[in-house]
Design an enzyme around this catalytic site. Structure first.
Site, PDB file in Angstrom:
ATOM      1  N   LYS A 188      -0.414   4.745   4.732  1.00 19.12           N
ATOM      2  CA  LYS A 188      -1.216   3.755   5.464  1.00 19.12           C
ATOM      3  C   LYS A 188      -0.617   3.500   6.845  1.00 19.12           C
ATOM      4  O   LYS A 188       0.587   3.300   6.980  1.00 19.12           O
ATOM      5  CB  LYS A 188      -1.306   2.451   4.663  1.00 19.12           C
ATOM      6  CG  LYS A 188      -2.256   1.442   5.311  1.00 19.12           C
ATOM      7  CD  LYS A 188      -2.734   0.398   4.326  1.00 19.12           C
ATOM      8  CE  LYS A 188      -3.664  -0.592   4.971  1.00 19.12           C
ATOM      9  NZ  LYS A 188      -4.914   0.007   5.452  1.00 19.12           N
TER      10      LYS A 188
ATOM     11  N   HIS B 224       0.846  -1.199   0.000  1.00 16.95           N
ATOM     12  CA  HIS B 224       0.000   0.000   0.000  1.00 16.95           C
ATOM     13  C   HIS B 224       0.882   1.251   0.000  1.00 16.95           C
ATOM     14  O   HIS B 224       2.057   1.195   0.342  1.00 16.95           O
ATOM     15  CB  HIS B 224      -0.904   0.044   1.239  1.00 16.95           C
ATOM     16  CG  HIS B 224      -2.093  -0.856   1.140  1.00 16.95           C
ATOM     17  ND1 HIS B 224      -2.038  -2.190   1.464  1.00 16.95           N
ATOM     18  CD2 HIS B 224      -3.366  -0.608   0.748  1.00 16.95           C
ATOM     19  CE1 HIS B 224      -3.237  -2.730   1.284  1.00 16.95           C
ATOM     20  NE2 HIS B 224      -4.062  -1.801   0.843  1.00 16.95           N
TER      21      HIS B 224
HETATM   22  P1  NAD Z   1      -7.335   9.468   5.376  1.00 21.26           P
HETATM   23  O1  NAD Z   1      -6.394   9.720   6.510  1.00 21.26           O
HETATM   24  O2  NAD Z   1      -7.075  10.157   4.078  1.00 21.26           O
HETATM   25  O3  NAD Z   1      -8.849   9.826   5.807  1.00 21.26           O
HETATM   26  C1  NAD Z   1      -9.374   9.633   7.097  1.00 21.26           C
HETATM   27  C2  NAD Z   1     -10.145  10.886   7.443  1.00 21.26           C
HETATM   28  O4  NAD Z   1     -10.854  10.701   8.676  1.00 21.26           O
HETATM   29  C3  NAD Z   1      -9.205  12.111   7.645  1.00 21.26           C
HETATM   30  O5  NAD Z   1      -9.627  13.170   6.800  1.00 21.26           O
HETATM   31  C4  NAD Z   1      -9.401  12.443   9.114  1.00 21.26           C
HETATM   32  O6  NAD Z   1      -9.278  13.839   9.385  1.00 21.26           O
HETATM   33  C5  NAD Z   1     -10.823  11.945   9.337  1.00 21.26           C
HETATM   34  N1  NAD Z   1     -11.189  11.859  10.759  1.00 21.26           N
HETATM   35  C6  NAD Z   1     -10.412  11.557  11.830  1.00 21.26           C
HETATM   36  N2  NAD Z   1     -11.126  11.653  12.975  1.00 21.26           N
HETATM   37  C7  NAD Z   1     -12.390  12.004  12.617  1.00 21.26           C
HETATM   38  C8  NAD Z   1     -13.577  12.247  13.349  1.00 21.26           C
HETATM   39  N3  NAD Z   1     -13.628  12.162  14.684  1.00 21.26           N
HETATM   40  N4  NAD Z   1     -14.710  12.612  12.662  1.00 21.26           N
HETATM   41  C9  NAD Z   1     -14.683  12.719  11.310  1.00 21.26           C
HETATM   42  N5  NAD Z   1     -13.565  12.504  10.571  1.00 21.26           N
HETATM   43  C10 NAD Z   1     -12.440  12.129  11.215  1.00 21.26           C
HETATM   44  O7  NAD Z   1      -7.368   7.875   5.187  1.00 21.26           O
HETATM   45  P2  NAD Z   1      -7.985   7.020   3.980  1.00 21.26           P
HETATM   46  O8  NAD Z   1      -6.895   6.581   3.076  1.00 21.26           O
HETATM   47  O9  NAD Z   1      -9.183   7.722   3.421  1.00 21.26           O
HETATM   48  O10 NAD Z   1      -8.455   5.710   4.785  1.00 21.26           O
HETATM   49  C11 NAD Z   1      -9.358   5.795   5.875  1.00 21.26           C
HETATM   50  C12 NAD Z   1      -9.608   4.390   6.421  1.00 21.26           C
HETATM   51  O11 NAD Z   1     -10.277   3.604   5.417  1.00 21.26           O
HETATM   52  C13 NAD Z   1      -8.346   3.607   6.788  1.00 21.26           C
HETATM   53  O12 NAD Z   1      -8.608   2.827   7.938  1.00 21.26           O
HETATM   54  C14 NAD Z   1      -8.118   2.705   5.575  1.00 21.26           C
HETATM   55  O13 NAD Z   1      -7.398   1.530   5.876  1.00 21.26           O
HETATM   56  C15 NAD Z   1      -9.555   2.391   5.233  1.00 21.26           C
HETATM   57  N6  NAD Z   1      -9.791   1.942   3.849  1.00 21.26           N
HETATM   58  C16 NAD Z   1     -10.668   0.920   3.704  1.00 21.26           C
HETATM   59  C17 NAD Z   1     -11.016   0.482   2.441  1.00 21.26           C
HETATM   60  C18 NAD Z   1     -12.078  -0.580   2.312  1.00 21.26           C
HETATM   61  O14 NAD Z   1     -12.459  -0.936   1.183  1.00 21.26           O
HETATM   62  N7  NAD Z   1     -12.618  -1.068   3.439  1.00 21.26           N
HETATM   63  C19 NAD Z   1     -10.448   1.087   1.308  1.00 21.26           C
HETATM   64  C20 NAD Z   1      -9.551   2.147   1.484  1.00 21.26           C
HETATM   65  C21 NAD Z   1      -9.234   2.585   2.768  1.00 21.26           C
END
Ligand code: NAD
Length: 265
Positions: free
Chosen positions: A158, A154
């Site tokens: 991450k 990744h």
């Molecule tokens: P990212 O860091 O870009 O986004 C996460 C967002 O959540 C940030 O903007 C952060 O400010 C926000 N956040 C933190 N605390 C918060 C709160 N209390 N209220 C609202 N927002 C809040 O990360 P990302 O790459 O978008 O990934 C996010 C998560 O999704 C990770 O755990 C990643 O592993 C997961 N993910 C899952 C899949 C899937 O298919 N299940 C796919 C991609 C990513």
């Protein structure tokens, strides 16, 4: 159907805004970020590089849960646990994509599923869910002389390792062999670790660049090696799958569902 996005300014959050915008019958109910986020008050459409959506980024998840039919959450584990509690209070459908949750955070999600439909998946792409089925089947057919290793890569942002998808693939392989992943997993190797025990399921984690998500499950046997691979080239596949799950969840009773349920596998 009104869909809200928590963590709307994140990498996945912005993709999700665009996926809701493009989905038939779905309307963006709003989006949140933690208080103090630099984009607070900005229009959600503009955040995602689209036309103005007429709804702005807020820090009030309670109001969003009250206003929406379904919420999509790809944030951080502490926030997801709090969002699950809100889903339990309001009965709002919750789609959970966040990975890396500990037992207490996962417990909050499971508990909320008594009161709300919750769809949780380590990976919302249709392709990875097909992969999960293939991996379980292959593990059941190949004898345990075939060593199973799960390799993932990744992007460098991450924070959790191995990825939630890698762990789900390990669980599928373990299930195919009638084993429990916790009993057979080796999540990292370093130093003089000794010969590989038969039946172990090993993980290798690579991080770098802007890789969206690569996963390979290997079955290394005597004289041959089987490899099953999935490569995501755009986060769009996760966002589209999550929106599909949100729409599906709105016609379900409370309970904890997976992407397999949504796809009807
Ligand atoms: P990212 O860091 O870009 O986004 C996460 C967002 O959540 C940030 O903007 C952060 O400010 C926000 N956040 C933190 N605390 C918060 C709160 N209390 N209220 C609202 N927002 C809040 O990360 P990302 O790459 O978008 O990934 C996010 C998560 O999704 C990770 O755990 C990643 O592993 C997961 N993910 C899952 C899949 C899937 O298919 N299940 C796919 C991609 C990513």
């Amino acid at each position: 159907m009104k869909i809200g996005i928590v963590g709307a300014a994140g990498r996945m959050g912005r993709m999700l805004i665009a996926a809701v915008d493009a989905a038939d019958g779905a309307v963006l109910a709003g989006g949140t970020e933690a208080a103090g986020h630099p984009d607070m008050g900005k229009d959600l459409g503009e955040l995602a590089g689209l036309d103005t959506a007429g709804v702005v980024l807020s820090s009030d998840p309670k109001a969003l849960f009250a206003a929406a039919d379904a919420i999509i959450d790809f944030t951080v584990p502490t926030a997801t646990a709090a969002h699950a509690a809100l889903a339990g209070e309001t009965g709002t459908v919750l789609v959970v994509g966040t990975t890396g949750m500990d037992d207490a955070q996962q417990g909050a999600v499971t508990a909320a599923a008594d009161k709300a439909a919750i769809i949780q998946a380590a990976n919302f792409s249709v392709g990875v869910n097909v992969l999960l089925g293939l991996v379980e089947k292959a593990a059941g057919i190949l004898p345990d002389a075939y060593d199973i290793e799960v390799l993932e890569m990744h992007h460098h942002h991450k924070v959790d390792a191995p990825s939630g998808t890698a762990l789900a693939l390990g669980q599928a392989a373990a299930a195919g062999r009638g084993a429990n992943l916790d009993d057979v997993a080796c999540k990292a190797r370093d130093g003089i670790v000794g010969a590989r025990p038969r039946g172990e399921i090993g993980f290798a984690t690579l991080r770098g660049g802007d890789v969206v998500g690569d996963h390979t499950v290997m079955y290394a046997g005597p004289g041959e090696r089987v490899e099953i691979t999935h490569k995501a080239s755009s986060r769009e596949v996760f966002a589209n799958g999550a929106v599909r799950a949100a729409v599906w969840g709105c016609s379900q009773k409370p309970g904890l569902y997976s992407m397999k349920d949504v796809l009807g596998f």
